[in-house]
Design a protein around this motif. Structure first.
Motif, PDB file in Angstrom:
ATOM      1  N   MET B 292       0.773  -1.226   0.076  1.00 13.05           N
ATOM      2  CA  MET B 292       0.061   0.096   0.003  1.00 13.05           C
ATOM      3  C   MET B 292       0.819   1.118  -0.046  1.00 13.05           C
ATOM      4  N   ARG B 293       1.934   1.350   0.776  1.00 11.05           N
ATOM      5  CA  ARG B 293       2.738   2.545   0.762  1.00 11.05           C
ATOM      6  C   ARG B 293       3.431   2.715  -0.660  1.00 11.05           C
ATOM      7  N   ALA B 294       3.824   1.608  -1.537  1.00 12.46           N
ATOM      8  CA  ALA B 294       4.396   1.693  -2.652  1.00 12.46           C
ATOM      9  C   ALA B 294       3.568   1.998  -3.597  1.00 12.46           C
ATOM     10  N   VAL B 295       2.374   1.566  -3.748  1.00 17.47           N
ATOM     11  CA  VAL B 295       1.367   2.060  -4.757  1.00 17.47           C
ATOM     12  C   VAL B 295       0.675   3.355  -4.610  1.00 17.47           C
ATOM     13  N   ALA B 296       0.756   3.733  -3.192  1.00 17.10           N
ATOM     14  CA  ALA B 296       0.035   5.111  -2.867  1.00 17.10           C
ATOM     15  C   ALA B 296       1.457   6.073  -2.867  1.00 17.10           C
ATOM     16  N   GLY B 297       2.568   5.647  -3.452  1.00 16.67           N
ATOM     17  CA  GLY B 297       3.595   6.880  -3.736  1.00 16.67           C
ATOM     18  C   GLY B 297       4.345   7.195  -2.207  1.00 16.67           C
ATOM     19  N   TRP B 298       4.111   6.427  -1.226  1.00 22.19           N
ATOM     20  CA  TRP B 298       4.659   6.716  -0.001  1.00 22.19           C
ATOM     21  C   TRP B 298       6.036   6.224  -0.160  1.00 22.19           C
ATOM     22  N   PRO B 299       6.942   6.739   0.976  1.00 23.76           N
ATOM     23  CA  PRO B 299       8.300   6.193   1.077  1.00 23.76           C
ATOM     24  C   PRO B 299       7.976   4.835   1.612  1.00 23.76           C
ATOM     25  N   LEU B 300       8.890   3.923   1.380  1.00 22.69           N
ATOM     26  CA  LEU B 300       8.586   2.379   1.768  1.00 22.69           C
ATOM     27  C   LEU B 300       8.943   2.404   3.162  1.00 22.69           C
ATOM     28  N   GLY B 301       8.029   1.514   4.035  1.00 18.66           N
ATOM     29  CA  GLY B 301       8.508   1.140   5.280  1.00 18.66           C
ATOM     30  C   GLY B 301       9.636   0.456   5.710  1.00 18.66           C
ATOM     31  N   ASP B 302       9.811   0.052   7.051  1.00 17.96           N
ATOM     32  CA  ASP B 302      10.891  -0.416   7.532  1.00 17.96           C
ATOM     33  C   ASP B 302      10.565  -2.009   7.612  1.00 17.96           C
ATOM     34  N   GLY B 303      11.176  -2.700   6.726  1.00 16.96           N
ATOM     35  CA  GLY B 303      10.737  -4.059   6.453  1.00 16.96           C
ATOM     36  C   GLY B 303      11.649  -4.864   7.374  1.00 16.96           C
ATOM     37  N   SER B 304      12.371  -4.378   8.227  1.00 14.30           N
ATOM     38  CA  SER B 304      13.074  -5.253   9.079  1.00 14.30           C
ATOM     39  C   SER B 304      12.274  -6.153  10.182  1.00 14.30           C
ATOM     40  N   ARG B 305      12.901  -7.249  10.405  1.00 15.72           N
ATOM     41  CA  ARG B 305      12.380  -8.305  11.015  1.00 15.72           C
ATOM     42  C   ARG B 305      12.733  -8.459  12.521  1.00 15.72           C
ATOM     43  N   HIS B 306      11.715  -8.626  13.440  1.00 13.50           N
ATOM     44  CA  HIS B 306      12.228  -8.603  14.874  1.00 13.50           C
ATOM     45  C   HIS B 306      12.093 -10.015  15.422  1.00 13.50           C
ATOM     46  N   SER B 307      11.854 -10.941  14.587  1.00  9.05           N
ATOM     47  CA  SER B 307      11.576 -12.221  15.109  1.00  9.05           C
ATOM     48  C   SER B 307      11.475 -13.075  14.059  1.00  9.05           C
ATOM     49  N   ASP B 308      11.977 -14.541  14.271  1.00  9.97           N
ATOM     50  CA  ASP B 308      11.910 -15.656  13.407  1.00  9.97           C
ATOM     51  C   ASP B 308      10.744 -15.957  13.323  1.00  9.97           C
ATOM     52  N   ALA B 309       9.910 -16.668  12.372  1.00 10.93           N
ATOM     53  CA  ALA B 309       8.749 -16.929  12.100  1.00 10.93           C
ATOM     54  C   ALA B 309       8.561 -18.390  11.505  1.00 10.93           C
ATOM     55  N   VAL B 310       7.469 -19.000  11.502  1.00 13.41           N
ATOM     56  CA  VAL B 310       7.044 -20.184  10.743  1.00 13.41           C
ATOM     57  C   VAL B 310       5.322 -19.950  10.394  1.00 13.41           C
ATOM     58  N   MET B 311       5.159 -19.534   9.168  1.00  9.47           N
ATOM     59  CA  MET B 311       3.615 -19.446   8.766  1.00  9.47           C
ATOM     60  C   MET B 311       3.166 -20.769   8.256  1.00  9.47           C
ATOM     61  N   THR B 312       2.183 -21.200   8.999  1.00  6.02           N
ATOM     62  CA  THR B 312       1.548 -22.488   8.458  1.00  6.02           C
ATOM     63  C   THR B 312       0.252 -22.118   7.776  1.00  6.02           C
ATOM     64  N   ASN B 313      -0.212 -22.657   6.565  1.00  8.37           N
ATOM     65  CA  ASN B 313      -1.364 -22.422   5.973  1.00  8.37           C
ATOM     66  C   ASN B 313      -2.453 -23.317   6.621  1.00  8.37           C
ATOM     67  N   LEU B 314      -3.552 -22.918   6.817  1.00  4.94           N
ATOM     68  CA  LEU B 314      -4.778 -23.459   7.153  1.00  4.94           C
ATOM     69  C   LEU B 314      -5.881 -23.870   5.822  1.00  4.94           C
ATOM     70  N   ILE B 315      -5.544 -25.186   5.656  1.00  6.03           N
ATOM     71  CA  ILE B 315      -6.257 -25.553   4.349  1.00  6.03           C
ATOM     72  C   ILE B 315      -7.650 -26.418   4.972  1.00  6.03           C
ATOM     73  N   GLY B 316      -8.663 -26.060   4.285  1.00 11.76           N
ATOM     74  CA  GLY B 316     -10.051 -26.856   4.473  1.00 11.76           C
ATOM     75  C   GLY B 316     -10.223 -26.882   5.923  1.00 11.76           C
ATOM     76  N   ASP B 317     -10.241 -28.223   6.451  1.00 12.57           N
ATOM     77  CA  ASP B 317     -10.675 -28.300   7.760  1.00 12.57           C
ATOM     78  C   ASP B 317      -9.410 -27.956   8.794  1.00 12.57           C
ATOM     79  N   ASP B 318      -8.287 -27.658   8.564  1.00 11.89           N
ATOM     80  CA  ASP B 318      -7.201 -27.276   9.173  1.00 11.89           C
ATOM     81  C   ASP B 318      -7.675 -25.789  10.126  1.00 11.89           C
ATOM     82  N   ALA B 319      -8.800 -25.270   9.485  1.00  5.49           N
ATOM     83  CA  ALA B 319      -9.272 -23.943   9.872  1.00  5.49           C
ATOM     84  C   ALA B 319      -9.684 -24.155  11.675  1.00  5.49           C
ATOM     85  N   ASN B 320     -10.229 -25.377  11.803  1.00  3.83           N
ATOM     86  CA  ASN B 320     -10.613 -25.772  13.253  1.00  3.83           C
ATOM     87  C   ASN B 320      -9.591 -25.376  14.080  1.00  3.83           C
ATOM     88  N   ALA B 321      -8.478 -24.928  13.942  1.00  2.00           N
ATOM     89  CA  ALA B 321      -7.274 -24.658  14.744  1.00  2.00           C
ATOM     90  C   ALA B 321      -7.592 -23.433  15.400  1.00  2.00           C
TER      91      ALA B 321
END
Lengths: 353, 353
Positions: B292-321
């Motif tokens: 949104m910053r980029a397309v609106a012509g704003w300066p880009l934000g600080d993309g630095s990472r403060h933590s490690d991460a694991v993203m897990t998709n919830l597919i179908g019935d996984d959403a019961n999580a």
């Protein structure tokens, strides 16, 4: 154990300001949908909510339709008229409960309640007229502060009294509104604890933040607060005691003064609170999501803090900071940057100390 | 230097799925308002956007009205019909540009482009009919994969070819759709880089994530990727080269294979990307706000990472999580949990390693 409201449920929110806006965003993460009830047109929350009812709190037809359209009602501010709440509660549950609302709507009821559970507040007395004021001043002395019992926020409706104050003028200024006289507290610092309690009675509190005000409006909240660990623990225990005593469900903000004699409660707010905005960028689950989890009957989230944080309010023209802020920016979508108006805030985080 | 779109501006988003939903939420933090254009009813983004147009991409009247009602148009998926884009562009600017879209809509154009700027892709050949397929197999051999040139995602429209495959059956299965034959890459791991480029040509890339798929759908993204620092740097440089070559504005996802011969580009996506969802909980500014910053012509934000991460998709019935997840939960508001359907994801963060 109550069964939690599943994703897809609709949460009604009374009030469409910035708190409603950020509650609505947090609800979306949980798959919950929001319906805002707000008297004024184009409020901040309307930009991010699925439905908006624009109607007065006196509009019984609109209130009844709203209550029917949602699975639960919560609120972003505590001054919703009693009659509106009565009408809604005929149809659908309100969380936090009416008891918490009633207490926080009246400064005397709030102070009586806090005192009754063994907590300390500043000396106070009800003031309905000039003779009450004279009697109260005889007991509490000056400096002291006369506040309206109801509908005060951000320093509005407050008068500081000194020895020189003309009491007749002050009573004229408050137009005979019921008031409370509070002894002036010479505090070292103000802190606040944002606590949450679930339908199962689980309590989770965020680390205390340290608040600095400017012109009667919150300016910054800094976490961690610069107080000893033992005092942090006391502050969290105090917040927990209040939540439990009220059988509370949802998020509450508890403002406290740090004094040489220990913690003194300034006031409680039965809702998400400006001094908890730092949680958006420094915690795994922020106060807005925590509130939604609590009122929806979900297990509370992990409120642990991964970073230190300083939250700075953007008041009036401060909002022009959007041009430079590289992170932690939160704007409220208000069209007009009036002086004294909360337009947004910036959360600056740093590695946890 | 273009003047940025100020807070209060309306961003039109083509597509109302979960990416549009999370873009809309990020826009709200910046005080930007969103108007979704989506053919299907009650899409995920409609719960958090100020306005929604429900109309087909062939509905010229609706497209023209949408273009007039917004200050800028962006998109959450790359298969918007060319005619719809032509019509919109008569009225209002589209970011990222049509060129990036056109390239990513056609696997042959994409591979030709990547090769032209000196990057490595798997051996490939255009296949329009059986004789093309035979010739391509003669050059590329098996194992290899036949993919439709257009409209493929999450492994749909893909056929793996071995020595035993009956080629006539395969061509019947793709119903003579124009295809590309790709040599099978025996990669060590798949990584992706989420990069952003501003209107001023500034480039910010997030740390590479490591992707694991299950049944052709992204299962997890782990950050940091388990690759040497030099390879991480190469990956970021490659993403930057692509963004600059396209004079790109916005966020792009670049999927790469790590092979014994170095990095090979799998594909590019001219939008926010599933493998960048981890940025929501582990970075100061997530991929959605960065876009949104980029397309609106704003300066880009600080993309630095403060933590490690694991993203897990919830597919179908996984959403019961949702009943157990104490943090990092993101649900998309989809009513029906069909098999293979992306219902949400969970970001689990831990202190930065």
């Amino acid at each position: 154990m109550t069964e939690p409201l599943p994703p897809g449920s609709v949460i009604g929110i009374l009030g469409g300001g910035q708190l409603g806006r950020m509650l609505s965003v947090a609800a979306s993460r949980l798959g919950l949908r929001c319906h805002i009830f707000e008297p004024s047109a184009n409020p901040p929350a309307s930009h991010v909510a699925e439905r908006v009812t624009t109607a007065s709190y006196n509009d019984n037809v609109a209130l009844a339709a709203f209550a029917k359209a949602v699975d639960l009602v919560t609120f972003e501010f505590e001054n919703v008229p009693t009659e509106a709440l009565d009408l809604i509660e005929d149809t659908v549950q309100i969380r936090p409960s009416r008891q918490a609302l009633a207490i926080s709507q009246d400064r005397i009821a709030e102070k009586d309640f806090l005192t009754s559970i063994g907590l300390t507040v500043a000396p106070y007395a009800a003031v309905d007229d000039l003779s009450d004021l004279e009697a109260a001043l005889g007991r509490i002395g000056t400096p002291s502060i006369l506040k309206t019992r109801r509908l005060g926020y951000d320093g509005k409706g407050q008068h500081r009294l000194s020895e020189e104050t003309n009491l007749t003028d002050v009573m004229a200024a408050v137009q005979d509104t019921p008031c409370v006289l509070e002894g002036f507290v010479d505090f070292e610092r103000e802190i606040s604890v944002i606590g949450a309690r679930s339908t199962d009675g689980e309590v989770v509190c965020y680390d205390p933040g340290e608040n600095v005000h400017r012109d009667g409006i919150l300016d910054t909240t800094t976490v961690p607060a610069n107080i000893p660990a033992s005092l942090k623990q006391d502050a969290v225990l105090v917040a927990g005691r209040i939540l439990n005593a009220l059988d509370y469900v949802g998020v509450m903000g508890v403002e406290m003064f740090v004094t040489p004699q220990g913690l003194m409660i300034n006031e409680i707010a039965p809702r998400v609170h400006n001094s908890g905005h730092w949680t958006q960028n420094a915690c795994e689950v922020d106060q807005f999501e925590q509130h939604m989890r609590a009122v929806a009957g979900w297990p509370l989230g992990d409120g642990s803090r991964h970073s230190d944080a300083v939250m700075t309010n953007l008041i009036g023209d401060d909002a022009n900071a959007w041009r430079e802020a590289p992170s932690g920016l939160h704007l409220y979508g208000k069209a007009e940057a009036r002086a004294g108006r909360k337009m947004g805030h910036i959360n600056r985080i740093s590695p946890k100390s």
